[in-house]
Scaffold this active site. Structure first.
Site, short mmCIF file in Angstrom:
data_model
loop_
_atom_site.label_atom_id
_atom_site.label_comp_id
_atom_site.label_asym_id
_atom_site.label_seq_id
_atom_site.Cartn_x
_atom_site.Cartn_y
_atom_site.Cartn_z
N ASP A 183 69.77 82.34 -59.65
CA ASP A 183 68.85 81.01 -60.42
C ASP A 183 69.69 81.16 -61.71
O ASP A 183 70.35 82.25 -62.25
CB ASP A 183 67.25 81.66 -60.77
CG ASP A 183 66.21 79.85 -61.06
OD1 ASP A 183 66.99 79.06 -61.05
OD2 ASP A 183 65.54 80.17 -62.22
N GLY A 184 69.41 80.23 -62.44
CA GLY A 184 70.61 80.04 -63.41
C GLY A 184 70.18 79.74 -64.71
O GLY A 184 68.51 78.47 -64.62
N GLU A 193 73.61 78.45 -62.24
CA GLU A 193 73.60 78.03 -60.66
C GLU A 193 74.16 78.56 -59.95
O GLU A 193 74.06 79.18 -58.89
CB GLU A 193 72.90 76.47 -60.65
CG GLU A 193 71.31 76.35 -61.40
CD GLU A 193 70.28 76.73 -60.80
OE1 GLU A 193 69.88 78.00 -59.60
OE2 GLU A 193 68.71 76.39 -61.14
N ASP A 220 66.25 77.28 -56.03
CA ASP A 220 65.52 75.59 -56.86
C ASP A 220 66.79 74.60 -57.40
O ASP A 220 66.43 73.79 -58.11
CB ASP A 220 64.49 76.30 -58.10
CG ASP A 220 65.28 76.88 -59.13
OD1 ASP A 220 66.24 77.22 -59.19
OD2 ASP A 220 64.40 77.01 -59.78
N HIS A 246 59.35 77.91 -60.35
CA HIS A 246 57.72 77.96 -61.45
C HIS A 246 56.90 77.40 -60.49
O HIS A 246 55.77 77.31 -60.57
CB HIS A 246 58.00 77.08 -62.48
CG HIS A 246 58.92 77.13 -63.17
ND1 HIS A 246 59.35 78.52 -63.96
CD2 HIS A 246 59.76 76.76 -63.37
CE1 HIS A 246 60.60 78.69 -64.51
NE2 HIS A 246 60.95 77.63 -64.61
N ASP A 290 64.62 84.08 -62.52
CA ASP A 290 64.14 83.28 -63.18
C ASP A 290 64.12 84.41 -64.10
O ASP A 290 65.06 83.68 -65.81
CB ASP A 290 64.01 81.66 -63.47
CG ASP A 290 62.85 81.62 -64.13
OD1 ASP A 290 63.52 80.56 -64.58
OD2 ASP A 290 61.30 81.94 -64.86
#
Length: 262
Positions: free
Chosen positions: A16-17, A55, A80, A133, A143
């Site tokens: 994740d970023g 990302e 995501d 999320h 995250d």
């Protein structure tokens, strides 16, 4: 393919970023799970970047790491970022035909990272989208790592049985008696997994053995040996066709054998 060590093959991977300001200070996070149940986490920061670049950077760092490790055939990289997935799977062939130009004739943004990803991609590691999320434990964890780095803090990272020192994000974090002190990270992650288990049970969703190993945080080799139903915390884990499993809320007083690690 790299030789296996005591940890076995990689069975799960997530990236994740994050960025504060977009553009602004950013961070990225990555997580790898092995067959023996151990976890390796890593991440980094950039003082001036964008969310999309973080990302891409996370995925690039992950693919370069996975190239050095033995990989389970069911391994997928969970993210995501639809930007990452669409870029690698749909947009890149056209960009390359047009000399790294978009359909509008403009230079492709983040071309340096896209070209590096093109070189680093692994044919046996497809990308899989997971909604951010949404209660996915590994997505929530990466995250947290990415956000921490974007805010200039050093998250506690798992590296097998070792952890790096941690800087407190909140000044109350060092005082467990403070009314504002957050719950310990381990408890927060456990709650996320329990909430996810409830949703899986209610929806009747089936899990592969690899996915189940991520949820219950047990070595894949141990789960592969199971043939019958067994209990994990408040759920019965029941085998279905095709090496898949379903969760069902255990009735009070159930006599199913309980998982000693749960």
């Amino acid at each position: 393919m790299a030789k296996a060590d005591g940890r076995g093959r990689v069975v799960a991977a997530a990236t994740d970023g994050a960025c504060s300001g977009n553009p602004g200070p950013g961070g990225w996070g990555a997580l790898i799970r092995f067959e023996d149940g151990s976890v390796e986490e890593f991440g980094g920061a950039d003082p001036a970047t964008t969310n999309n670049r973080m990302e891409l950077q996370a995925a690039l760092e992950m693919l370069e790491r996975l190239a050095e490790l033995p990989r389970h055939p069911d391994l997928v990289l969970r993210t995501d970022s639809k930007y990452l997935i669409d870029g690698l799977s749909s947009w890149m062939p056209g960009w390359k035909r047009k000399g790294w130009k978009t359909a509008a004739g403009k230079p492709v943004l983040n071309q340096d990272l896209w070209q590096a990803l093109d070189q680093a991609r692994l044919a046996d590691v497809p990308l899989r989208y997971v909604k951010g999320h949404s209660g996915d434990p590994d997505n929530d964890r990466v995250d947290q790592i990415a956000v921490a780095y974007s805010k200039g803090t050093a998250p506690r990272l798992k590296r097998g049985s070792q952890s790096t020192p941690v800087k407190a994000v909140d000044p109350t974090a060092d005082d467990p008696t403070s009314a504002n002190a957050p719950a310990p990270a381990a408890l927060q992650q456990l709650l996320t997994r329990l909430e996810l288990a409830d949703r899986l049970a209610e929806g009747g969703f089936a899990l592969s053995t690899v996915e189940l190993a991520q949820l219950v945080e047990q070595p894949l080799t141990r789960l592969a040996e199971r043939q019958d139903s067994w209990r994990w915390r408040d759920w019965l884990v029941e085998p279905t066709d095709g090496d898949r499993w379903r969760l069902r809320r255990a009735e009070a007083g159930s006599r199913q054998s309980r998982n000693p690690d749960g």
